[in-house]
Design an enzyme around this catalytic site. Structure first.
Site, short mmCIF file in Angstrom:
data_model
loop_
_atom_site.label_atom_id
_atom_site.label_comp_id
_atom_site.label_asym_id
_atom_site.label_seq_id
_atom_site.Cartn_x
_atom_site.Cartn_y
_atom_site.Cartn_z
N GLN A 1 -32.55 9.36 0.16
CA GLN A 1 -32.04 8.45 -0.63
C GLN A 1 -31.53 7.24 0.34
O GLN A 1 -31.44 7.09 1.37
CB GLN A 1 -30.63 8.91 -1.13
CG GLN A 1 -29.58 9.33 -0.23
CD GLN A 1 -29.68 10.57 0.45
OE1 GLN A 1 -30.80 11.19 0.54
NE2 GLN A 1 -28.72 11.04 0.71
N THR A 2 -31.89 6.13 -0.44
CA THR A 2 -31.65 4.73 -0.02
C THR A 2 -30.68 3.87 -0.08
O THR A 2 -29.91 4.13 -1.20
CB THR A 2 -32.86 3.76 -0.09
OG1 THR A 2 -32.82 3.53 -1.61
CG2 THR A 2 -34.18 4.18 0.33
N GLU B 1 -14.24 9.61 3.96
CA GLU B 1 -15.23 8.81 4.78
C GLU B 1 -16.39 8.69 4.31
O GLU B 1 -17.01 9.57 3.56
CB GLU B 1 -15.44 9.33 6.32
CG GLU B 1 -16.03 10.77 6.67
CD GLU B 1 -15.25 11.79 6.26
OE1 GLU B 1 -13.88 11.86 5.86
OE2 GLU B 1 -15.48 13.02 6.87
N CYS C 1 -21.20 0.92 -7.39
CA CYS C 1 -21.25 2.02 -8.15
C CYS C 1 -21.16 1.96 -9.84
O CYS C 1 -21.26 3.02 -10.40
CB CYS C 1 -20.19 3.18 -7.81
SG CYS C 1 -20.16 3.70 -6.19
N ARG D 1 -30.37 2.34 -3.68
CA ARG D 1 -29.36 1.45 -4.16
C ARG D 1 -29.62 0.40 -3.09
O ARG D 1 -29.50 0.61 -1.73
CB ARG D 1 -27.99 1.81 -4.10
CG ARG D 1 -26.88 0.86 -4.49
CD ARG D 1 -25.63 1.17 -4.90
NE ARG D 1 -25.54 2.08 -6.04
CZ ARG D 1 -24.83 2.87 -6.57
NH1 ARG D 1 -23.84 3.34 -5.58
NH2 ARG D 1 -24.66 3.52 -7.48
N ASP E 1 0.70 -0.98 0.04
CA ASP E 1 -0.15 0.10 -0.03
C ASP E 1 0.93 1.21 -0.09
O ASP E 1 2.12 1.21 0.25
CB ASP E 1 -1.21 0.08 1.27
CG ASP E 1 -2.19 0.71 1.13
OD1 ASP E 1 -2.21 2.09 0.58
OD2 ASP E 1 -3.23 0.26 1.00
N TYR F 1 -15.89 7.10 -10.89
CA TYR F 1 -15.20 5.93 -10.21
C TYR F 1 -15.88 4.68 -10.55
O TYR F 1 -15.34 3.66 -10.68
CB TYR F 1 -15.72 6.42 -8.89
CG TYR F 1 -15.61 5.03 -7.78
CD1 TYR F 1 -14.21 4.75 -7.13
CD2 TYR F 1 -16.50 4.28 -7.21
CE1 TYR F 1 -14.10 3.69 -6.10
CE2 TYR F 1 -16.65 3.58 -6.49
CZ TYR F 1 -15.28 3.02 -6.01
OH TYR F 1 -15.12 1.95 -5.10
P1 NAD Z 1 -9.44 2.27 0.93
O1 NAD Z 1 -9.50 3.41 0.63
O2 NAD Z 1 -9.64 2.13 2.62
O3 NAD Z 1 -8.30 1.13 0.83
C1 NAD Z 1 -7.90 1.52 -0.48
C2 NAD Z 1 -6.23 1.39 -0.39
O4 NAD Z 1 -5.70 1.52 -1.72
C3 NAD Z 1 -5.62 2.56 0.34
O5 NAD Z 1 -5.19 2.24 1.48
C4 NAD Z 1 -4.91 3.30 -0.46
O6 NAD Z 1 -3.55 3.88 0.06
C5 NAD Z 1 -4.33 2.25 -1.47
N1 NAD Z 1 -4.09 2.90 -2.71
C6 NAD Z 1 -4.47 3.61 -3.61
N2 NAD Z 1 -3.76 4.01 -4.55
C7 NAD Z 1 -2.36 3.43 -4.20
C8 NAD Z 1 -1.47 3.04 -5.14
N3 NAD Z 1 -1.41 3.98 -6.20
N4 NAD Z 1 -0.21 2.12 -4.51
C9 NAD Z 1 -0.74 1.52 -3.62
N5 NAD Z 1 -1.74 1.85 -2.72
C10 NAD Z 1 -2.88 2.48 -3.24
O7 NAD Z 1 -10.77 1.37 0.59
P2 NAD Z 1 -11.42 0.24 1.13
O8 NAD Z 1 -13.03 0.77 1.63
O9 NAD Z 1 -10.59 -0.54 1.93
O10 NAD Z 1 -11.71 -0.52 -0.37
C11 NAD Z 1 -11.07 -1.37 -0.83
C12 NAD Z 1 -11.53 -1.83 -2.32
O11 NAD Z 1 -12.89 -2.40 -2.26
C13 NAD Z 1 -11.25 -0.48 -3.08
O12 NAD Z 1 -11.08 -1.17 -4.46
C14 NAD Z 1 -12.70 -0.09 -3.34
O13 NAD Z 1 -12.94 0.63 -4.51
C15 NAD Z 1 -13.63 -1.36 -3.17
N6 NAD Z 1 -15.11 -1.03 -2.76
C16 NAD Z 1 -15.20 -0.72 -1.34
C17 NAD Z 1 -16.32 -0.21 -0.79
C18 NAD Z 1 -16.68 0.05 0.49
O14 NAD Z 1 -17.82 0.29 0.86
N7 NAD Z 1 -15.48 0.14 1.28
C19 NAD Z 1 -17.63 -0.36 -1.84
C20 NAD Z 1 -17.55 -0.69 -3.12
C21 NAD Z 1 -16.16 -1.05 -3.33
#
Ligand code: NAD
Length: 321
Positions: free
Chosen positions: A219-220, A192, A121, A284, A33, A150
């Protein structure tokens, strides 16, 4: 010998929880990360800090045939980050580069299985106009019309993973997460999401005051507790079904109802103040028919149970500040 796993995004909310779970299950884990987990020391066997957009860095961390790769790294955030339009070029470029880099190395070294985290999304905006009756069936993704860049990038990357499966035989698993929440997630700073943001606002409010909610609050959405998200991921990895499949709760609530729930957990006397702000689609909810059919399982834990855990944790963070 332990199963060797690479977790990309291991410093993020879901990734950090996943590393803990994999370690409990006896895996050997390399986490990658841009940052360490914010709230505790990672239990990964190796944690490599670096930028997955950089192909040279990627080739340092993805330098063998892993049994499993979990690709969770993405540029993301809550409504305040995704829906304003101000971050669209970054959102698309950053996440696409990560996925392109990782897959080209997976092609080179091979992989047992690779998990890709897509998102609710991706679903078309026109199917989510009625807050009481949104359509998020997996097959409704096309013709595509996500309401954010996104979502478009996630859709592109889903297709990228499926193309690698088709052309190079890469063993992929794809899930569309629906609003995952829980303790040890981002709760302040602008990235957040609604559950943590509402917990923070309620924790900071004094009895008798009001809590600001973006939009009319009608919105749901549905919200999935982190433990059930990880359970779903592992069940998908253990299954032959590739996906994309929804991993989400189907307990749909309005944002105002979510806020009322948090207020009741807090025991405070607070009212809601609906103010203009980014809202996303009108409705959603996770459609769980496919996951039940393919995995013989679906998330079932009550929203109130997870929100109670999350509120306690956010309240403790607010008090520490
Ligand atoms: P998060 O933002 O907490 O974690 C994503 C991590 O990716 C972060 O720690 C960030 O530093 C790291 N990252 C971003 N760019 C980077 C790079 N260039 N190199 C290395 N690391 C990098 O998000 P999350 O909630 O833990 O989500 C994890 C995954 O699940 C994501 O792909 C997100 O799109 C997907 N997702 C999450 C949710 C949710 O509700 N949390 C919903 C739908 C999809």
């Amino acid at each position: 010998m332990s199963i060797r796993a690479l977790v990309c995004g291991a410093g993020g909310f879901i990734g950090a929880h996943l590393v803990k779970k994999l370690k409990q299950e006896g895996y050997w884990v390399r986490g990658v990360d841009l940052k360490y987990p914010e709230y505790y020391h990672s239990v990964a066997d190796e944690f490599v800090l670096g930028d997955l957009r950089d192909p040279f860095f990627c080739s340092k961390v993805l330098n063998e045939k892993f049994d499993c790769i979990y690709q969770l790294a993405a540029d993301m955030g809550g409504a305040g980050y995704i829906f304003t339009g101000d971050n669209d070029a970054d959102l698309m470029t950053n996440s696409a580069l990560i996925n392109l880099n990782i897959l080209s190395l997976v092609k080179q070294y091979g992989v047992g299985k690779i998990f890709y985290s897509s998102s609710a999304c991706i679903y078309p905006e026109h199917n989510q106009l009625d807050p009481a009756n949104p359509n998020c069936e997996e097959s409704s993704a096309y013709p595509a019309n996500p309401d954010s860049e996104y979502g478009w990038e996630k859709l592109f990357s889903e297709r990228l993973y499926l193309s690698y499966a088709k052309n190079f035989g890469t063993n992929v698993r794809i899930a569309r997460f629906h609003n995952v929440f829980g303790p040890e997630g981002t709760w302040t700073g602008g990235k957040e999401k609604a559950p943590a943001a509402i917990c923070r606002k309620v924790a900071q409010a004094s009895s008798g005051s009001s809590v600001e909610i973006w939009g009319d609050g009608l919105q749901t959405r549905s919200f999935l507790y982190i433990d059930e998200c990880l359970e779903g991921v592992q069940r998908l990895m253990d299954n032959d079904f590739t996906g994309p499949v929804n991993i989400g709760s189907d307990e749909m609530v309005s944002i105002n109802e979510l806020a009322e729930l948090v207020i009741s957990i807090s025991g405070k006397q607070l009212s809601l103040n609906n103010i203009p702000g980014p809202m996303g689609v009108r409705g959603r909810n996770s459609d769980n028919r496919l996951i039940k059919e393919k995995l013989k399982w679906a998330p079932s834990s009550m929203l109130a149970v997870g929100m109670e855990q999350t509120y306690k944790w956010v309240e403790a963070q607010v008090q520490k500040k």
